[in-house]
Design a protein around this motif. Structure first.
Motif, mmCIF file in Angstrom:
data_model
loop_
_atom_site.group_PDB
_atom_site.id
_atom_site.type_symbol
_atom_site.label_atom_id
_atom_site.label_comp_id
_atom_site.label_asym_id
_atom_site.label_seq_id
_atom_site.Cartn_x
_atom_site.Cartn_y
_atom_site.Cartn_z
ATOM 1 N N GLY A 335 -5.361 21.952 -14.519
ATOM 2 C CA GLY A 335 -5.850 21.704 -13.058
ATOM 3 C C GLY A 335 -4.584 21.197 -12.114
ATOM 4 N N THR A 336 -3.895 20.231 -12.951
ATOM 5 C CA THR A 336 -2.692 19.524 -12.086
ATOM 6 C C THR A 336 -1.677 20.582 -11.782
ATOM 7 O OG1 THR A 336 -1.794 18.753 -14.226
ATOM 8 C CG2 THR A 336 -3.069 17.397 -13.041
ATOM 9 N N ILE A 337 -1.494 21.417 -12.574
ATOM 10 C CA ILE A 337 -0.804 22.493 -12.516
ATOM 11 C C ILE A 337 -0.939 23.279 -11.167
ATOM 12 C CG2 ILE A 337 0.618 24.794 -13.255
ATOM 13 C CD1 ILE A 337 0.465 23.310 -16.172
ATOM 14 N N VAL A 338 -2.093 23.811 -11.454
ATOM 15 C CA VAL A 338 -2.938 24.591 -10.117
ATOM 16 C C VAL A 338 -2.836 24.049 -8.843
ATOM 17 C CG1 VAL A 338 -5.222 25.648 -9.182
ATOM 18 C CG2 VAL A 338 -4.332 26.237 -11.582
ATOM 19 N N SER A 339 -2.856 22.618 -9.140
ATOM 20 C CA SER A 339 -2.984 21.680 -7.483
ATOM 21 C C SER A 339 -1.492 21.793 -7.049
ATOM 22 C CB SER A 339 -3.425 20.344 -7.855
ATOM 23 O OG SER A 339 -2.341 19.624 -8.676
ATOM 24 N N GLN A 340 -0.528 21.732 -7.939
ATOM 25 C CA GLN A 340 1.035 21.637 -7.233
ATOM 26 C C GLN A 340 1.231 23.031 -6.693
ATOM 27 O OE1 GLN A 340 0.865 18.239 -7.513
ATOM 28 N NE2 GLN A 340 2.897 18.720 -7.209
ATOM 29 N N LEU A 341 0.768 24.125 -7.507
ATOM 30 C CA LEU A 341 1.274 25.541 -6.892
ATOM 31 C C LEU A 341 0.405 25.628 -5.632
ATOM 32 C CD1 LEU A 341 0.685 27.289 -10.433
ATOM 33 C CD2 LEU A 341 2.838 27.082 -8.941
ATOM 34 N N LEU A 342 -0.753 24.985 -5.366
ATOM 35 C CA LEU A 342 -1.400 25.532 -4.164
ATOM 36 C C LEU A 342 -0.695 24.702 -2.904
ATOM 37 C CD1 LEU A 342 -5.043 24.798 -5.298
ATOM 38 C CD2 LEU A 342 -4.255 26.840 -4.206
ATOM 39 N N LEU A 343 -0.057 23.651 -3.193
ATOM 40 C CA LEU A 343 0.762 22.859 -2.455
ATOM 41 C C LEU A 343 1.956 23.585 -1.970
ATOM 42 C CD1 LEU A 343 0.892 19.162 -4.033
ATOM 43 C CD2 LEU A 343 -0.391 19.816 -1.711
ATOM 44 N N PHE A 344 2.622 24.491 -2.964
ATOM 45 C CA PHE A 344 3.739 25.182 -2.777
ATOM 46 C C PHE A 344 3.265 26.283 -1.647
ATOM 47 C CE2 PHE A 344 5.339 29.532 -3.780
ATOM 48 C CZ PHE A 344 6.589 29.285 -3.176
ATOM 49 N N PHE A 345 2.045 26.909 -1.841
ATOM 50 C CA PHE A 345 1.403 28.019 -1.188
ATOM 51 C C PHE A 345 1.016 27.561 0.493
ATOM 52 C CE2 PHE A 345 -0.088 29.985 -5.339
ATOM 53 C CZ PHE A 345 1.117 30.778 -5.173
ATOM 54 N N SER A 346 0.606 26.247 0.475
ATOM 55 C CA SER A 346 0.563 25.490 1.677
ATOM 56 C C SER A 346 1.631 25.536 2.621
ATOM 57 C CB SER A 346 -0.099 24.211 1.549
ATOM 58 O OG SER A 346 0.677 23.297 1.179
ATOM 59 N N GLU A 347 2.908 25.251 2.020
ATOM 60 C CA GLU A 347 4.068 25.392 2.668
ATOM 61 C C GLU A 347 4.238 26.636 3.079
ATOM 62 O OE1 GLU A 347 7.262 23.329 0.793
ATOM 63 O OE2 GLU A 347 6.774 21.291 1.486
ATOM 64 N N GLN A 348 4.292 27.554 2.259
ATOM 65 C CA GLN A 348 4.554 28.671 2.743
ATOM 66 C C GLN A 348 3.847 29.420 3.838
ATOM 67 O OE1 GLN A 348 7.269 30.354 1.182
ATOM 68 N NE2 GLN A 348 7.177 28.335 0.206
ATOM 69 N N VAL A 353 -3.458 22.871 6.302
ATOM 70 C CA VAL A 353 -4.256 21.689 6.004
ATOM 71 C C VAL A 353 -5.306 22.031 4.934
ATOM 72 C CG1 VAL A 353 -5.733 19.730 6.699
ATOM 73 C CG2 VAL A 353 -3.634 20.454 7.980
ATOM 74 N N PRO A 354 -6.377 23.106 5.175
ATOM 75 C CA PRO A 354 -7.278 23.334 4.267
ATOM 76 C C PRO A 354 -6.837 23.604 2.864
ATOM 77 C CG PRO A 354 -7.865 24.545 6.325
ATOM 78 C CD PRO A 354 -6.389 23.883 6.375
ATOM 79 N N VAL A 355 -5.686 24.532 2.538
ATOM 80 C CA VAL A 355 -5.081 24.563 1.302
ATOM 81 C C VAL A 355 -4.329 23.285 0.680
ATOM 82 C CG1 VAL A 355 -3.240 25.805 -0.057
ATOM 83 C CG2 VAL A 355 -4.266 27.033 1.811
ATOM 84 N N ILE A 356 -4.069 22.501 1.599
ATOM 85 C CA ILE A 356 -3.630 21.131 1.055
ATOM 86 C C ILE A 356 -4.576 20.354 0.446
ATOM 87 C CG2 ILE A 356 -2.693 18.863 1.726
ATOM 88 C CD1 ILE A 356 -0.985 20.301 3.565
ATOM 89 N N LEU A 357 -5.706 20.395 1.195
ATOM 90 C CA LEU A 357 -7.022 19.514 0.902
ATOM 91 C C LEU A 357 -7.463 20.083 -0.536
ATOM 92 C CD1 LEU A 357 -8.776 18.959 4.247
ATOM 93 C CD2 LEU A 357 -7.167 17.485 3.007
ATOM 94 N N ILE A 444 11.866 15.492 0.200
ATOM 95 C CA ILE A 444 10.299 15.132 0.089
ATOM 96 C C ILE A 444 9.549 16.064 -0.610
ATOM 97 C CG2 ILE A 444 8.386 14.266 1.427
ATOM 98 C CD1 ILE A 444 10.398 13.048 3.643
ATOM 99 N N SER A 445 9.914 17.030 -0.143
ATOM 100 C CA SER A 445 9.210 18.419 -0.673
ATOM 101 C C SER A 445 9.235 18.430 -2.181
ATOM 102 C CB SER A 445 9.334 19.536 0.268
ATOM 103 O OG SER A 445 8.439 20.737 -0.493
ATOM 104 N N LEU A 446 10.603 18.365 -2.548
ATOM 105 C CA LEU A 446 11.004 18.469 -3.930
ATOM 106 C C LEU A 446 10.214 17.261 -4.563
ATOM 107 C CD1 LEU A 446 12.742 19.782 -6.261
ATOM 108 C CD2 LEU A 446 14.666 18.057 -5.376
ATOM 109 N N GLY A 447 10.237 16.027 -4.176
ATOM 110 C CA GLY A 447 9.589 14.975 -4.932
ATOM 111 C C GLY A 447 8.193 14.997 -4.875
ATOM 112 N N PHE A 448 7.510 15.722 -3.914
ATOM 113 C CA PHE A 448 5.954 15.959 -4.028
ATOM 114 C C PHE A 448 5.414 17.035 -4.494
ATOM 115 C CE2 PHE A 448 1.844 16.460 -1.603
ATOM 116 C CZ PHE A 448 1.276 15.520 -2.092
ATOM 117 N N ILE A 449 6.101 17.935 -4.727
ATOM 118 C CA ILE A 449 5.677 19.423 -5.322
ATOM 119 C C ILE A 449 6.400 19.687 -6.359
ATOM 120 C CG2 ILE A 449 5.372 21.737 -4.805
ATOM 121 C CD1 ILE A 449 5.009 21.196 -1.784
ATOM 122 N N TRP A 450 7.628 19.945 -6.532
ATOM 123 C CA TRP A 450 8.346 20.775 -7.398
ATOM 124 C C TRP A 450 8.797 19.800 -8.888
ATOM 125 C CZ3 TRP A 450 7.660 25.546 -7.456
ATOM 126 C CH2 TRP A 450 7.584 26.163 -6.401
#
Length: 489
Positions: A335-348, A353-357, A444-450
């Motif tokens: 689940g934590t892995i999926v959450s980080q991938l969703l954050l990447f898709f939100s950046e794309q 915001v809905p994807v981030i939430l 910042i993105s590297l630290g929060f997502i990747w």
């Protein structure tokens, strides 16, 4: 509880065991709640320290990110020593209160004092960059060292509260529930509280940059921490008495408890990597929402997602009963892995915001399945060390939990500071709002997502190889008989 045990192969050797009885060893509800208050107390102020200390240093004190990187590096080194130090002290402690409990009485108040110092900006340091750096080094290192003094006993006492594996899951689940509740209650309140108290004091700083606001809030949390930890001290009892719990276990014997103890090595590695990733993500969160998304208030609001952990934490005993501890934790890891991938898709999608939430929801639901079971698996590693090697060293074995987690968190925070420095992050103080260059936003993105994503993947891979669930009942039964024999002798 009667267990009929067949022949099992463990660590290359066959063990044939007749039917044995594992005592229920239930802990009353009043004591369960008291034990849970220990995690509530630790999390109350320490989660704030882990999430907001870096922001306080850079945006309120105006300390350069490179200087904080050195602080986190030094703290990681100190943490690599102090955890083992406290573990050895616990193994050598003999008081009328037991081995682990007295540390809550002795060190809670000093811990709270250093946490308040970490969010204070006395006037005599504000005119000198060197004075500010010395101050935050003393405060942060003191808080981290004393956190070990009160947090290692939270884990080391669990094998002494009960010998029943299922009761340990229950105790750890309730404890984690209260710990998550502390985070869910106080993390979202932090920025609004700082702004409110800062406005009352009128120190001239705007919003969340108010030094007096941070200090008052830290004092409030420190008092709550003291009350909670004292509740845990007076409300618990170390009832599992063994030969080793009645004597000082020297270091040379303690080390034998981890010889061939592969469940211990796995959970220590997970502790290091998972909490390191968690620290980077937590520390990067305020920056990400403030600068990358331009929605600082939304970042504070997402911390309300910690309430979701309460739901999945409460379900841990149910899932463990159905699919076992390892598989339950694995669901959380995925689940934590999926959450980080969703954050990447939100950046794309330009910071959707809905994807981030949605990613935040996945993260906190998953987190609830992980935290409660790490302590249980460490307790199982204590049992495994005694079962395999004949040495029970709760303090030494569990002290590496704090060591590995704090080392991971320290290195994680250091890594984020270094990444921000390399990205040319611009520090801002007082009422000055500062935009960041693209290099800083990428950092910042590297630290929060990747970086957290890599940590969660490594944790899941390591967890796959932990198969202790397969012979847990046999181990518990044999140890229960061994302890009864030792007491009769």
């Amino acid at each position: 509880m009667e267990q009929n045990l067949d022949q099992k192969n463990v660590a290359g050797g066959a063990i044939s065991t007749p039917a044995k009885t594992v005592r229920a060893n239930q802990v009353p509800w009043k004591e369960r709640i008291a034990y849970a208050m220990s995690d509530f107390g630790c999390n109350t102020v320490f989660q704030i320290l882990g999430t907001y200390f870096l922001v306080f240093c850079t945006d309120t004190l105006g300390v350069a990110a490179a200087a904080t990187a050195g602080l986190f590096a030094l703290t990681a080194i100190i943490d690599s020593v102090d955890g083992i130090f406290w573990g050895q002290l616990i193994d050598r402690t003999h008081t009328k209160w037991g081995k682990s409990r007295p540390y809550w009485l002795w060190f809670t108040i000093p811990f709270a004092i250093f946490c308040v110092m970490a969010f204070s900006a006395p006037s005599f340091i504000m005119g000198s960059e060197t004075a500010k750096i010395v101050w935050i080094y003393i405060a942060y290192i003191g808080a981290k060292v004393l956190y070990s003094a009160i947090n290692i006993p939270v884990t080391s006492i669990l094998p002494a509260l009960t010998s029943n594996p299922k009761e340990r899951v229950t105790l750890s689940t309730i404890r984690q529930f209260f710990g998550n509740f502390g985070s869910a209650l106080f993390l979202p309140l932090t920025l609004p509280a700082v702004i409110f108290f800062g406005g009352l004091m009128g120190d001239g700083a705007s919003g969340s940059k108010s030094a007096s606001g941070w200090t008052i809030w830290a004092i409030i949390l420190g008092v709550i921490t003291i009350i909670a930890m004292f509740t845990a001290f007076f409300g618990t009892k170390e009832r599992v008495v063994t030969r080793d719990s009645k004597r000082s276990v020297p270091m040379r014997e303690s080390v034998k408890a981890i010889k061939g103890n592969y469940p211990w090595f796995i959970i220590i590695f997970i502790n290091f990597v998972f909490w390191g990733a968690f620290a980077i993500r937590s520390s990067a969160l305020p920056y990400y929402f403030k600068y990358n998304l331009g929605q600082e208030a939304l970042g504070s609001l997402t911390l309300l997602g910690t309430t979701l952990q309460l739901a999945t934490t409460a379900l841990v005993p149910f899932f463990v009963g159905k699919i076992g501890k390892r598989n339950t934790m694995m669901i959380g890891m995925i689940g934590t892995i999926v959450s980080q991938l969703l954050l990447f898709f939100s950046e794309q999608m330009g910071g959707n915001v809905p994807v981030i939430l949605t990613a935040v929801v996945f993260f906190y639901l998953s987190q609830g399945l992980i935290g409660a079971l790490i302590a249980v698996m460490l307790s199982d590693a204590v049992d495994f060390g005694e079962w395999k090697n004949g040495i029970r060293a709760e303090g030494f074995v569990t002290s590496f939990s704090s060591f590995s987690a704090k080392l991971g968190m320290g290195l994680g925070s250091m890594l984020l500071s270094a990444v921000l420095a390399m990205g040319h992050y611009i520090e801002s103080t007082g009422a000055n709002a500062t935009s960041q260059p693209d290099t800083a936003l990428n950092a910042i993105s590297l630290g929060f997502i990747w970086i957290p994503l890599i940590g969660y993947i490594l944790s899941a891979i390591a967890l796959y190889f932990n198969n202790l669930d397969k012979f847990e009942d046999q181990m518990a039964s044999e140890l229960d008989e061994k302890h009864a024999r030792e007491l009769s002798e």
